[in-house]
Write a protein that holds these residues in place. Structure first.
Motif, PDB file in Angstrom:
ATOM      1  N   ALA A   1     -27.642  -8.739   7.809  1.00 27.43           N
ATOM      2  CA  ALA A   1     -27.645  -9.725   8.879  1.00 27.43           C
ATOM      3  C   ALA A   1     -26.995  -9.229  10.163  1.00 27.43           C
ATOM      4  CB  ALA A   1     -26.947 -10.992   8.401  1.00 27.43           C
ATOM      5  N   THR A   2     -26.228  -8.145  10.092  1.00 20.19           N
ATOM      6  CA  THR A   2     -25.551  -7.610  11.268  1.00 20.19           C
ATOM      7  C   THR A   2     -26.514  -7.340  12.419  1.00 20.19           C
ATOM      8  OG1 THR A   2     -24.036  -6.504   9.759  1.00 20.19           O
ATOM      9  CG2 THR A   2     -23.968  -5.821  12.048  1.00 20.19           C
ATOM     10  N   LEU A   3     -27.710  -6.892  12.093  1.00 19.19           N
ATOM     11  CA  LEU A   3     -28.667  -6.501  13.123  1.00 19.19           C
ATOM     12  C   LEU A   3     -29.505  -7.659  13.661  1.00 19.19           C
ATOM     13  CD1 LEU A   3     -29.797  -3.161  11.501  1.00 19.19           C
ATOM     14  CD2 LEU A   3     -28.920  -3.376  13.822  1.00 19.19           C
ATOM     15  N   ALA A   4     -29.434  -8.804  13.033  1.00 16.28           N
ATOM     16  CA  ALA A   4     -30.261  -9.931  13.445  1.00 16.28           C
ATOM     17  C   ALA A   4     -30.025 -10.354  14.895  1.00 16.28           C
ATOM     18  CB  ALA A   4     -30.059 -11.097  12.488  1.00 16.28           C
ATOM     19  N   PRO A   5     -28.760 -10.436  15.374  1.00 14.62           N
ATOM     20  CA  PRO A   5     -28.571 -10.850  16.770  1.00 14.62           C
ATOM     21  C   PRO A   5     -29.256  -9.935  17.777  1.00 14.62           C
ATOM     22  CG  PRO A   5     -26.497 -11.001  15.567  1.00 14.62           C
ATOM     23  CD  PRO A   5     -27.469 -10.290  14.666  1.00 14.62           C
ATOM     24  N   LEU A   6     -29.257  -8.628  17.528  1.00 14.22           N
ATOM     25  CA  LEU A   6     -29.931  -7.696  18.433  1.00 14.22           C
ATOM     26  C   LEU A   6     -31.432  -7.968  18.448  1.00 14.22           C
ATOM     27  CD1 LEU A   6     -30.175  -5.176  20.216  1.00 14.22           C
ATOM     28  CD2 LEU A   6     -30.211  -3.802  18.118  1.00 14.22           C
ATOM     29  N   MET A   7     -32.020  -8.112  17.267  1.00 14.16           N
ATOM     30  CA  MET A   7     -33.453  -8.347  17.207  1.00 14.16           C
ATOM     31  C   MET A   7     -33.837  -9.641  17.924  1.00 14.16           C
ATOM     32  SD  MET A   7     -34.593  -5.713  15.580  1.00 14.16           S
ATOM     33  CE  MET A   7     -33.267  -4.840  16.407  1.00 14.16           C
ATOM     34  N   THR A   8     -33.058 -10.671  17.680  1.00 14.95           N
ATOM     35  CA  THR A   8     -33.346 -11.967  18.303  1.00 14.95           C
ATOM     36  C   THR A   8     -33.200 -11.883  19.815  1.00 14.95           C
ATOM     37  OG1 THR A   8     -32.551 -13.111  16.324  1.00 14.95           O
ATOM     38  CG2 THR A   8     -32.686 -14.403  18.351  1.00 14.95           C
TER      39      THR A   8
ATOM     40  N   VAL B   1     -19.768 -12.359  19.349  1.00  8.64           N
ATOM     41  CA  VAL B   1     -19.516 -13.807  19.297  1.00  8.64           C
ATOM     42  C   VAL B   1     -19.889 -14.376  17.930  1.00  8.64           C
ATOM     43  CG1 VAL B   1     -20.208 -16.043  20.245  1.00  8.64           C
ATOM     44  CG2 VAL B   1     -19.764 -14.109  21.783  1.00  8.64           C
ATOM     45  N   GLU B   2     -21.047 -13.973  17.416  1.00  6.50           N
ATOM     46  CA  GLU B   2     -21.466 -14.472  16.109  1.00  6.50           C
ATOM     47  C   GLU B   2     -20.538 -13.974  15.001  1.00  6.50           C
ATOM     48  OE1 GLU B   2     -25.498 -14.350  14.954  1.00  6.50           O
ATOM     49  OE2 GLU B   2     -26.292 -14.802  16.952  1.00  6.50           O
ATOM     50  N   TRP B   3     -20.105 -12.722  15.119  1.00  6.30           N
ATOM     51  CA  TRP B   3     -19.192 -12.190  14.107  1.00  6.30           C
ATOM     52  C   TRP B   3     -17.868 -12.938  14.097  1.00  6.30           C
ATOM     53  CZ3 TRP B   3     -14.401  -9.728  14.807  1.00  6.30           C
ATOM     54  CH2 TRP B   3     -13.814  -9.280  13.613  1.00  6.30           C
ATOM     55  N   LYS B   4     -17.344 -13.227  15.273  1.00  5.15           N
ATOM     56  CA  LYS B   4     -16.077 -13.949  15.359  1.00  5.15           C
ATOM     57  C   LYS B   4     -16.170 -15.304  14.651  1.00  5.15           C
ATOM     58  CE  LYS B   4     -14.301 -12.045  19.708  1.00  5.15           C
ATOM     59  NZ  LYS B   4     -13.973 -12.362  21.120  1.00  5.15           N
TER      60      LYS B   4
END
Length: 354
Positions: free
Chosen positions: A173-180, A317-320
């Motif tokens: 899931a770490t890479l999902a924000p970049l893809m989105t 931000v999502e990780w935090k």
């Protein structure tokens, strides 16, 4: 009298042998998937097979690659906690859903090269150690990189935003924000199923290291290698605390020293392997691997700056949000430790080794 002395000596020797055999510490090791190639069969497996001899410790080590044990790599931490596993080659990306700190050390866009990776690991490893010990009853033995995680695509690509609308395989899931953020569609697929997903067109691109892609044969079903580093692919070794506690203080020191040396070997190996595997994938001199002729696409300065902004405004931000739910205060620790390392000017060649 002489016979009694000989008989007594035999009894003593037998007792010593019996004691030694019953005091042997058995360790069941789960390693990397064999599809990861040189990391697994050239470096990791020989290390564990020779661990008892090299350390002189009373160990009986059984090493198996991941696919030989019958469970997915996403369950490594819970299985360490309940003592189902003794020692694992811990896949950070795949286990970050249950332990967000593993995501924090290798956020998308955080580490552009090996030099920065070493600095980040030195600073953040104590946080990972505390998390594993407190939440999973495990001890961290070391952290190492698979190498820059880059794109392998079937469809043409010249810059980051060309991925918009494409389905991109990610390993966690770490890479999902970049893809989105760039308009791509993230598709979570296990590593060992990705080659087939590329073959049948289930995904247009997939992300892994150059070495892993070459070993797994991904270039057979792709045409472009986009050398845009999303992460450094950090992994580690972890042992359950119950087994660690069976070692005396002096044995623990010897055991840890062996892993320190092994991890340093991997860092050196990873840098060299990234360069040679990239050459193999893109028609260069291929000394160790299978030769392919993918088109090499180099990221633009705009791509690098875009990734950096996504790291700050989306991935971080999502990780935090995830991390604070599990470990209140983790955001402050992250900034205290890593801001001094990452707040320099962005590199325009993120996939290059230092």
């Amino acid at each position: 009298m002489f016979k009694r002395l000989v008989f007594g000596a035999i009894l003593i020797a037998a007792a010593v042998i019996f004691w030694w055999k019953t005091d042997v510490i058995r360790i069941d090791v789960v390693g990397q998937p064999s599809q990861t190639g040189g990391f697994q069969d050239e470096i990791e497996q020989p290390f564990f097979e020779n661990l008892a001899r090299e350390t002189g410790l009373p160990l009986s080590v059984r090493y198996r690659p991941l696919e030989a044990v019958g469970h997915k790599d996403t369950y490594q931490l819970p299985m360490l906690k309940d003592r189902t596993l003794d020692l694992v080659s811990l896949r950070f990306l795949q286990n970050s859903a249950v332990e967000p700190e593993l995501m924090g050390i290798d956020l998308v866009g955080l580490i552009p090269d090996f030099k920065t990776g070493r600095e980040v690991v030195r600073a953040y490893a104590p946080i990972i150690q505390r998390a594993l010990e407190e939440r999973f009853s495990a001890r961290l033995l070391g952290i190492w990189p698979r190498g820059p995680q880059v794109f392998f695509c079937q469809r043409p690509i010249a810059r980051l935003h060309d991925l918009a609308g494409m389905k991109v395989r990610i390993g966690g899931a770490t890479l999902a924000p970049l893809m989105t953020a760039i308009g791509a569609v993230p598709v979570l697929i296990p590593f060992d199923e990705t080659k087939e997903a590329l073959r049948i067109g289930l995904v247009d691109c997939a992300i892994t290291s150059s070495a892993s892609a070459n070993s797994a044969g991904w270039p057979e079903h792709t045409k472009y290698s986009y050398s845009f580093t999303t992460q450094l692919g950090l992994n580690g070794y972890a042992i359950n605390l119950a087994l660690w506690g069976r070692l005396s203080a002096s044995q623990q020191k010897i055991f840890q020293q062996a892993f320190d040396k092994h991890v340093e070997t991997i860092w050196t190996f990873a840098e060299r392997l990234h360069d040679t595997s990239s050459a193999c994938n893109t028609g260069g001199l291929c000394e160790n691997g299978k030769a392919y002729h993918l088109v090499m696409v180099t990221p633009t300065p705009e791509d690098v700056n875009t990734l950096r902004e996504i790291m700050k405004t989306s991935a971080l931000v999502e990780w935090k949000t995830l991390c604070e739910k599990v470990d209140p205060g983790c955001s402050r620790h992250w900034h205290d430790l890593l801001d001094p390392i990452i707040l320099g000017p962005p590199s325009v060649s993120p996939s290059a080794s230092p």
